[in-house]
Design an enzyme around this catalytic site. Structure first.
Site, mmCIF file in Angstrom:
data_model
loop_
_atom_site.group_PDB
_atom_site.id
_atom_site.type_symbol
_atom_site.label_atom_id
_atom_site.label_comp_id
_atom_site.label_asym_id
_atom_site.label_seq_id
_atom_site.Cartn_x
_atom_site.Cartn_y
_atom_site.Cartn_z
ATOM 1 N N GLY A 1 0.799 -1.251 0.011
ATOM 2 C CA GLY A 1 -0.077 0.076 0.054
ATOM 3 C C GLY A 1 0.917 1.273 -0.012
ATOM 4 C CB THR B 1 7.227 -4.867 1.443
ATOM 5 O OG1 THR B 1 6.204 -4.473 0.651
ATOM 6 C CG2 THR B 1 8.519 -4.341 0.184
ATOM 7 C CB ILE C 1 -0.190 5.413 7.022
ATOM 8 C CG1 ILE C 1 -1.516 4.008 6.864
ATOM 9 C CG2 ILE C 1 0.120 6.022 5.784
ATOM 10 C CD1 ILE C 1 -2.865 4.910 6.278
ATOM 11 C CG ASP C 2 -1.775 0.506 9.114
ATOM 12 O OD1 ASP C 2 -2.397 1.455 8.929
ATOM 13 O OD2 ASP C 2 -1.931 -0.675 8.228
ATOM 14 C CB VAL D 1 3.339 -8.697 -7.563
ATOM 15 C CG1 VAL D 1 4.238 -9.692 -7.882
ATOM 16 C CG2 VAL D 1 2.315 -8.409 -8.489
ATOM 17 C CD GLN E 1 -7.228 7.132 7.587
ATOM 18 O OE1 GLN E 1 -7.205 6.660 8.750
ATOM 19 N NE2 GLN E 1 -8.081 6.148 6.958
ATOM 20 N NE ARG E 2 -2.715 3.425 1.179
ATOM 21 C CZ ARG E 2 -3.100 2.247 0.639
ATOM 22 N NH1 ARG E 2 -3.425 1.297 1.676
ATOM 23 N NH2 ARG E 2 -3.307 2.022 -0.544
HETATM 24 O O1 F6P Z 1 -1.067 0.359 4.370
HETATM 25 C C1 F6P Z 1 -1.875 -0.582 5.356
HETATM 26 C C2 F6P Z 1 -3.208 -0.060 5.040
HETATM 27 O O2 F6P Z 1 -3.365 1.326 5.120
HETATM 28 C C3 F6P Z 1 -4.296 -0.769 6.060
HETATM 29 O O3 F6P Z 1 -4.322 0.004 7.101
HETATM 30 C C4 F6P Z 1 -5.622 -0.765 5.223
HETATM 31 O O4 F6P Z 1 -6.323 -2.135 5.734
HETATM 32 C C5 F6P Z 1 -4.811 -1.140 3.907
HETATM 33 O O5 F6P Z 1 -3.593 -0.352 3.885
HETATM 34 C C6 F6P Z 1 -5.785 -0.658 2.662
HETATM 35 O O6 F6P Z 1 -5.139 -1.203 1.618
HETATM 36 P P1 F6P Z 1 -5.686 -1.295 0.011
HETATM 37 O O7 F6P Z 1 -7.148 -0.948 0.108
HETATM 38 O O8 F6P Z 1 -4.885 -0.332 -0.784
HETATM 39 O O9 F6P Z 1 -5.482 -2.777 -0.166
#
Ligand code: F6P
Length: 341
Positions: A10, A105, A126-127, A73, A274-275
């Protein structure tokens, strides 16, 4: 030297700052050549890459996302993935690869490193759930976004005398929920580390209204779950990579609270906002330092390790230790926060 870099899993604010830092340190200070693989491990496994020079990383420090793209991947999931990666590193004349990523990763990085490939990891998420580093970049940005949202939601919740249940990211750990909830003065904070009791949540929210308050804000991490058999709860399905797709704990909580309290309750799912977007200054600095130290580790031949923040210093820690356990919110941290249930 010739160094490959990739971003996997992510995305996260600060990834571009690491890429930029790696390119600056490696090319300007060491005279290295850097290539960037597209879409994480996929790029390495399919030999899909581009050369990264100073022009390629110009102006990306403040940009969210990753200029290299990302994917979920993993070499371990593909037959012959490790050998394919080894072959491509050899063919491309790479002396090292720097994967930037989260738990999955870094596990892949460890696998390649155990197979003898020259890997130096950089943790991101971010977690903030990676053991061995005090903080990961991206966390500060995510907490800032969530806190701003909570501040905004408070005013509308009060105008309409509602309970707003705000779902933030955090599949296994509640760091974002805890920090944003504390920063915004939420009235209840629910995290995956501690299954919640719906009766307690309802009682706490109800007490606020009884005391004459006009609204309540509950922050819930997406991975939080009720105590078994205490409320109707729909578990999420899994995506093709085995990640749970959450079914919306905030939505389920809002139905329960509305039914129990007779107050209007609404779920708000912050999700990927949030990301996204520009990293905070803190995250840019941490990401830049991680990139710088990753290049230094490559030059020292310190493979099988990743950058980590300990106190105010950046150190190198074994990938093995980094991926063994998740960094969960300790019980003592709950106690510091009156809103926690
Ligand atoms: O990066 C981790 C995270 O932010 C988790 O908290 C969240 O559940 C996940 O990514 C969601 O990722 P995606 O929807 O991109 O698979």
């Amino acid at each position: 030297m010739r160094i490959g870099v990739l971003t996997s899993g992510g995305d996260c604010p600060g990834l571009n700052a690491v890429i930029r830092s790696v390119v600056h340190r490696a090319t300007v200070d060491h005279g290295d050549e850097v290539i960037g693989f597209h879409d994480g491990w996929r790029g390495l496994l399919e030999c899909d890459y581009r050369r990264l020079d100073l022009d390629a990383v110009g102006g990306i420090l403040a940009q969210g996302g990753t200029i290299l793209g990302s994917s979920r991947v993993q070499p371990a999931h593909l037959r012959g993935g490790v050998e394919q990666a080894r072959g491509h590193l050899r063919d491309l004349g790479l002396d090292a690869v720097i994967p930037i990523g989260g738990e999955g990763t870094l596990k892949a990085a460890r696998l390649l490193s155990d197979a003898g490939l020259p890997v130096v990891g950089v943790p991101k998420t971010i977690d903030n759930d990676i053991e061995s580093t005090d903080v990961t970049f991206g966390f500060d940005t995510a907490v800032g976004v969530a806190t701003e949202a909570l501040d905004r939601l408070k005013t509308t919740a009060e105008s309409h005398q509602r309970v707003l249940i705000v779902e933030v990211m955090g599949r296994h750990t509640g760091w974002i929920a805890l920090h944003s909830g504390m920063a915004a003065g939420a009235h209840a904070i629910l995290v995956p580390e501690r299954p919640f009791d719906i009766d307690e949540v309802a009682a706490r929210v109800g007490e606020r209204f009884t005391a004459g308050k006009k609204f309540a804000i509950v922050v819930v991490a997406e991975g939080a779950k009720p105590l078994p058999e205490t409320m109707k709860f729909e578990e999420g399905a899994r995506d093709v990579y085995g990640h749970e797709r959450f079914s919306g704990v905030a939505r389920q909580l809002s139905l329960e609270l509305e039914g129990r309290l007779g107050k209007e309750a609404r779920p708000v799912i912050l999700g990927h906002v949030q990301r996204g977007g520009t990293p905070t200054a803190y995250d840019r600095v941490l990401a830049t330092r991680f990139g710088w130290h990753a290049v230094e580790a490559v030059h020292r031949g310190e493979f099988g390790r990743m950058t980590a923040l300990r106190g105010t210093d950046i150190t190198m820690v074994p990938l093995a230790a980094a991926v063994e356990t998740l960094k969960t919110v300790p019980a003592a941290r709950y106690e510091e926060c009156g809103a926690v249930l």
